[in-house]
Write a protein that holds these residues in place. Structure first.
Motif, short mmCIF file in Angstrom:
data_model
loop_
_atom_site.label_atom_id
_atom_site.label_comp_id
_atom_site.label_asym_id
_atom_site.label_seq_id
_atom_site.Cartn_x
_atom_site.Cartn_y
_atom_site.Cartn_z
N LEU A 172 6.95 -2.62 -6.68
CA LEU A 172 5.74 -2.10 -6.03
C LEU A 172 5.37 -2.91 -4.79
O LEU A 172 4.96 -2.35 -3.76
N LEU A 173 5.52 -4.22 -4.86
CA LEU A 173 5.19 -5.06 -3.71
C LEU A 173 6.13 -4.79 -2.53
O LEU A 173 5.70 -4.76 -1.37
N LEU A 174 7.41 -4.56 -2.81
CA LEU A 174 8.35 -4.24 -1.74
C LEU A 174 8.06 -2.88 -1.12
O LEU A 174 8.17 -2.69 0.10
N LEU A 175 7.68 -1.92 -1.95
CA LEU A 175 7.28 -0.60 -1.42
C LEU A 175 6.04 -0.74 -0.55
O LEU A 175 5.92 -0.08 0.49
N GLY A 176 5.10 -1.58 -0.97
CA GLY A 176 3.90 -1.81 -0.17
C GLY A 176 4.23 -2.44 1.17
O GLY A 176 3.63 -2.11 2.19
N ALA A 177 5.21 -3.35 1.19
CA ALA A 177 5.62 -3.99 2.44
C ALA A 177 6.23 -2.97 3.41
O ALA A 177 5.93 -2.98 4.61
N ALA A 223 -0.70 -4.41 -3.81
CA ALA A 223 -1.13 -5.80 -4.00
C ALA A 223 -2.06 -5.92 -5.20
O ALA A 223 -1.97 -6.88 -5.98
N ASN A 224 -2.96 -4.95 -5.37
CA ASN A 224 -3.93 -5.04 -6.46
C ASN A 224 -3.29 -4.89 -7.83
O ASN A 224 -3.78 -5.46 -8.81
N TYR A 225 -2.22 -4.11 -7.92
CA TYR A 225 -1.53 -3.98 -9.20
C TYR A 225 -1.06 -5.36 -9.67
O TYR A 225 -1.29 -5.77 -10.81
N CYS A 282 -6.29 10.53 8.31
CA CYS A 282 -5.82 9.40 9.12
C CYS A 282 -4.66 8.70 8.43
O CYS A 282 -4.81 8.12 7.35
N ARG A 283 -3.50 8.74 9.04
CA ARG A 283 -2.31 8.14 8.46
C ARG A 283 -2.46 6.62 8.31
O ARG A 283 -2.01 6.03 7.32
N ALA A 284 -3.10 6.00 9.28
CA ALA A 284 -3.27 4.54 9.22
C ALA A 284 -4.12 4.13 8.03
O ALA A 284 -3.86 3.10 7.38
N PHE A 285 -5.13 4.94 7.70
CA PHE A 285 -5.98 4.64 6.55
C PHE A 285 -5.18 4.70 5.26
O PHE A 285 -5.32 3.86 4.38
N TRP A 286 -4.31 5.70 5.13
CA TRP A 286 -3.45 5.79 3.95
C TRP A 286 -2.50 4.60 3.87
O TRP A 286 -2.19 4.11 2.77
N GLY A 287 -2.05 4.13 5.02
CA GLY A 287 -1.20 2.94 5.01
C GLY A 287 -1.91 1.73 4.44
O GLY A 287 -1.34 0.96 3.66
N ILE A 288 -3.18 1.55 4.82
CA ILE A 288 -3.97 0.44 4.30
C ILE A 288 -4.20 0.60 2.80
O ILE A 288 -4.10 -0.36 2.02
N ILE A 289 -4.50 1.82 2.36
CA ILE A 289 -4.74 2.08 0.94
C ILE A 289 -3.49 1.77 0.11
O ILE A 289 -3.57 1.10 -0.93
N ILE A 290 -2.34 2.25 0.55
CA ILE A 290 -1.12 2.06 -0.24
C ILE A 290 -0.78 0.57 -0.37
O ILE A 290 -0.43 0.10 -1.45
N SER A 291 -0.90 -0.17 0.72
CA SER A 291 -0.63 -1.61 0.65
C SER A 291 -1.60 -2.30 -0.31
O SER A 291 -1.20 -3.16 -1.10
N GLN A 292 -2.87 -1.88 -0.26
CA GLN A 292 -3.86 -2.48 -1.14
C GLN A 292 -3.59 -2.15 -2.60
O GLN A 292 -3.78 -2.98 -3.49
N LEU A 340 -14.18 2.77 -0.42
CA LEU A 340 -13.25 3.87 -0.69
C LEU A 340 -11.83 3.34 -0.87
O LEU A 340 -11.10 3.79 -1.77
N THR A 341 -11.46 2.37 -0.05
CA THR A 341 -10.14 1.74 -0.19
C THR A 341 -9.98 1.10 -1.56
O THR A 341 -8.96 1.26 -2.24
N MET A 342 -11.01 0.37 -1.99
CA MET A 342 -10.95 -0.31 -3.27
C MET A 342 -10.99 0.67 -4.44
O MET A 342 -10.48 0.36 -5.53
N THR A 343 -11.59 1.84 -4.25
CA THR A 343 -11.58 2.86 -5.30
C THR A 343 -10.15 3.24 -5.65
O THR A 343 -9.77 3.32 -6.82
N PHE A 344 -9.35 3.47 -4.63
CA PHE A 344 -7.94 3.82 -4.86
C PHE A 344 -7.18 2.64 -5.46
O PHE A 344 -6.45 2.79 -6.45
N SER A 345 -7.32 1.48 -4.84
CA SER A 345 -6.51 0.33 -5.27
C SER A 345 -6.90 -0.14 -6.67
O SER A 345 -6.05 -0.55 -7.46
N ASN A 346 -8.17 -0.06 -6.98
CA ASN A 346 -8.59 -0.46 -8.33
C ASN A 346 -8.24 0.59 -9.37
O ASN A 346 -8.09 0.27 -10.55
N GLY A 347 -8.12 1.86 -8.93
CA GLY A 347 -7.62 2.88 -9.85
C GLY A 347 -6.21 2.56 -10.29
O GLY A 347 -5.85 2.71 -11.47
N VAL A 348 -5.39 2.07 -9.35
CA VAL A 348 -4.04 1.61 -9.70
C VAL A 348 -4.12 0.33 -10.52
O VAL A 348 -3.38 0.13 -11.48
#
Length: 417
Positions: free
Chosen positions: A393-398, A231-233, A218-228, A357-365
């Protein structure tokens, strides 16, 4: 009022009792991040006591993230099965006991072990908050309430920094850790007696876990993960290093850095609440299941990228102001992004697991942020490169937020296309 029989909005009409739940879940976030702030404020003293350099300090600051990262998904799946009431009590009790044990540590190895234990307890915290908001908040209230929950981050960091500064300067860092751990145990008792029974049934009587391959397609799910992740970094870096940053940039004492850290976080809390309310106004009248909230996420990440201006700030007002402004929109972007996930997820009863699952990725970063910062500081002698990396990173997330999260997110393979 019979608290144990109060229905959530997901079961019928919203009730005023939901505001009690909101207050409790925001308070949980405050306690969670207050515990994390205590380490940031105490770190200079801990580093001196155990003889740590900047690189080693970065590892200690990131140590709770090791278990936090690994257990985000398993603990979220357990949350979907046990329910929010039971999981809330177990999680907060565990991380509070870790704080108390940390105050008794006689070696750096033992201290790191307690931080790993704290990470185990805190792993389900964000999925728990998102699931509680999804269960109790009406759809048009969801974004503002989720932002208020995430606003517990700067409030917790501010209160934790202020309380820890006073306790550390008066009694030492061990007393600060023990006191904050005791506060968490009080919250766990309140949640046990006030949160309604039977929440597992309201969560949907989960019979199966999410399908990870389905989500990954799901492309939309990856979009949410990348933004998170972006932001989490920034969030984890500021959470870990802000008091030390202030001491380095402005040449402050421990008490002054703790005070200004609290001021920056309190300012961020107020501004992020305003941003959350404005975000709900912006999406009002739009079809949220098509991802209209992504525009709010993107805007907030762009505003958070003002962190890149910190190398050009040389006064206390400008440094604290930029930190408060940036942290506010990091928190607002987090809240809007999690509300976006709730908007797009078809299988809403699996929201805890999908959030995990989303937080697993974002917290890994996020794990990389305090470690990289330690080595960058050790190698360059300043925080300039740190600020530029965060802003990029924040601009890439945006940019990602505007492009990817546009369609429904499905967590089961049997859902129709």
């Amino acid at each position: 009022m019979n608290l144990q029989n109060t229905a959530s909005p997901s079961q019928g009409q919203p009730t005023r009792f939901r505001f009690v739940i909101y207050v409790l879940i925001i308070a949980m976030c405050v306690v969670c991040y207050g515990d994390r702030a205590a380490l940031s404020v105490a770190m200079p003293g801990i580093a001196t006591e155990f003889g740590l350099n900047s690189g080693q300090t970065g590892w200690v600051l990131s140590s709770f993230l090791w278990s936090y990262f690994i257990l985000n998904l398993p603990s979220a799946i357990l949350l979907d099965r046990l329910g929010t009431r039971v999981m809330g009590v177990l999680a907060v009790t565990l991380w509070s006991m870790a704080m108390i044990l940390g105050s008794l540590s006689a070696s750096i190895g033992a201290f790191i072990a307690t931080r790993v234990l704290l990470g185990i307890g805190e792993a389900p915290a964000f999925p728990l908050g998102n699931k509680v908001v999804r269960l109790w908040a009406p759809v048009r209230e969801r974004g503002a309430v989720m932002t208020a929950f995430v606003c517990g981050i700067p409030i917790g960091l501010a209160c934790g920094a202020a309380a820890s500064t006073w306790l550390i300067t008066s009694f030492g860092w061990r007393t600060a850790f023990a006191s904050l751990g005791g506060l968490g145990l009080v919250w766990a008792a309140c949640w046990l007696f006030i949160s309604p029974r039977g929440d597992k049934a309201r969560d949907g009587r989960i019979r199966e876990v999410l399908s990870v391959p389905t989500l990954f397609r799901c492309r939309a799910f990856w979009g949410i993960i990348i933004s998170q992740c972006c932001a989490n970094y920034a969030n984890f870096l500021l959470m870990s290093w802000m008091p030390i940053m202030l001491r380095d940039i402005l040449h402050l004492s421990l008490a002054q850095s703790g005070t200004y850290t609290a001021c920056a976080n309190l300012g961020a809390a107020v501004l992020s609440l305003i941003a959350g309310k404005c975000g709900e106004y912006f999406v009002s009248g739009h079809a949220l299941m098509h991802g209209e909230r992504r525009r709010v996420v993107s805007l907030y990440l762009v505003l958070a990228a003002t962190l890149g201006f910190l190398p050009f700030c040389h006064t206390t007002l400008s440094v604290v102001g930029v930190l408060a402004f940036s942290l506010a929109f990091v928190a607002a972007a987090d809240g809007a992004n999690m509300a976006l996930l709730a908007d797009l997820l078809v299988d809403h009863e699996l929201l805890g697991s999908v959030t995990g699952l989303t937080m697993t990725f974002s917290n890994g970063v996020g794990i990389l942020a305090p470690i990289m910062t330690g080595y960058l500081l050790q190698g360059t002698g300043s925080f300039h490169a740190v600020f530029y990396i965060m802003a990029t990173l924040l601009l890439l997330g945006a940019l990602n937020a505007m492009i990817l999260p546009r369609s429904a997110v499905r967590a089961r393979p049997d859902q129709p296309a």
